[in-house]
Design an enzyme around this catalytic site. Structure first.
Site, PDB file in Angstrom:
ATOM      1  N   CYS A   1       0.832  -1.205   0.000  1.00 38.84           N
ATOM      2  CA  CYS A   1       0.000   0.000   0.000  1.00 38.84           C
ATOM      3  C   CYS A   1       0.870   1.260   0.000  1.00 38.84           C
ATOM      4  CB  CYS A   1      -0.957  -0.068   1.188  1.00 38.84           C
ATOM      5  SG  CYS A   1      -2.347   1.066   1.054  1.00 38.84           S
TER       6      CYS A   1
ATOM      7  N   HIS B   1      -3.421  -5.777   0.820  1.00 39.13           N
ATOM      8  CA  HIS B   1      -2.730  -6.074   2.085  1.00 39.13           C
ATOM      9  C   HIS B   1      -2.701  -7.571   2.404  1.00 39.13           C
ATOM     10  CE1 HIS B   1      -2.402  -1.950   3.777  1.00 39.13           C
ATOM     11  NE2 HIS B   1      -3.432  -1.709   2.989  1.00 39.13           N
TER      12      HIS B   1
ATOM     13  N   GLU C   1      -0.837  -8.955   4.614  1.00 43.37           N
ATOM     14  CA  GLU C   1      -0.640  -9.115   6.073  1.00 43.37           C
ATOM     15  C   GLU C   1      -1.960  -9.026   6.821  1.00 43.37           C
ATOM     16  OE1 GLU C   1      -0.608  -6.368   4.567  1.00 43.37           O
ATOM     17  OE2 GLU C   1      -0.750  -4.621   5.880  1.00 43.37           O
TER      18      GLU C   1
END
Lengths: 80, 222
Positions: free
Chosen positions: B86, B196, B198
């Site tokens: 990002c 994302h 994660e």
């Protein structure tokens, strides 16, 4: 010496903000408004007095930070 | 696998990355503040999401000039794996570690939702645990994720199999050229992506399809 730097998107790079501004102007009744492109204006005060040196230094600032030359172009205006 | 997460003022996914790395690799990452000048000796550097330096001037522009990024660039050139997520992707393009730029989303709206992605390249340290064409689901949360590069660069990225993730057809949330969601550098040790992974590593978060990305790195780098 004072400088004014204009940073704008290169031709061909989509400018959705410019488009939205254009639409808003049309909605306000400004029928003559066609394509709109927007950008940034940065005023910089310099201690440098030599015009050529100031210009060279501003060019370096634009290349290194002020503009992203992948998508943006810049113009430098010097004012005594 | 040893890892580090770079923390800038207004990073906000640094702890998501920390949690995912600690849990999946078994070793908590070093958290490295932007004013430091050296990243510890690690196998993976993560540049997390957020709004570093308030997105002043352009997203990622200020962070790209920070002290710590000089060392990140040095380490990337030496072959250390770097993952920019990002805002991290924006910082990597502003640092010229990756080509192109991230523009304002085509519809001007901030988009925050899960998106469907297609793994377009599994021959990389980041994606070897996926298979080509596999669908994964990661969240996106950004206002400036519209990937832009000139035609020549886009052709080159595709020709060299450097487009790793694409938004699934019909699920492009920002107008990115050729549905590009994540790309590799030429040496294939730097990956930048807007979605994302994660935040897709725990069933509680709605998807675990991000885990293989970190497991791929463990396999490759440990």
């Amino acid at each position: 010496m004072k400088a004014r730097v204009f940073v704008t998107l290169k031709n061909g790079v989509l400018d959705p903000q410019g488009k939205a501004i254009g639409h808003a102007l049309n909605n306000l009744g400004f029928d003559a408004v066609g394509n709109v492109r927007q950008g940034k204006l940065i005023d910089i005060e310099l201690t440098e007095q030599d015009e050529a040196k100031a210009h060279a230094s501003l060019k370096a600032m634009c290349e290194k930070l002020l503009a992203n030359t992948v998508i943006e172009k810049y113009e430098i205006e010097l004012r005594p | 696998m040893k890892s580090a997460v770079i923390v800038f003022p207004a990073s906000n996914c640094d702890r998501d990355a920390q949690t995912a790395l600690a849990e999946i690799t078994g070793t908590p990452p070093h958290m490295v503040w932007h004013a430091e000048t050296e990243v510890p000796d690690v196998d993976l550097i993560v540049i997390p999401g957020g709004f570093s330096y308030g997105d002043y001037l352009r997203c990622g522009a200020m962070a790209a000039q920070s002290h710590i990024m000089r060392d990140v660039m040095k380490k990337a050139e030496a072959g250390v794996a770097v993952l920019g997520i990002c805002n991290g992707f924006q910082i990597l393009t502003e640092s010229h570690l990756l080509p192109g730029a991230l523009l304002r989303n085509a519809d001007l709206k901030f988009v925050s939702r899960p998106v469907e992605l297609v793994v377009d390249e599994s021959q990389s340290a980041f994606t070897r645990k996926y298979s080509k064409g596999e669908r994964v689901r990661f969240p996106v949360a950004h206002g400036e994720g519209n990937y832009f590069a000139d035609e020549e660069t886009l052709n080159r990225l595709e020709g060299e199999d450097r487009v790793v993730f694409r938004y699934a057809p019909g699920d492009n949330p920002n107008g990115s050229a050729r549905n590009i969601a994540g790309i590799l550098n030429e040496k294939r040790n730097v990956l930048g992506m807007m979605p994302h992974p994660e935040r897709a590593c725990d069933p509680l978060l709605g998807s675990t399809t991000g885990r293989p990305l970190f497991q791929s790195l463990i396999d490759t780098l440990s």
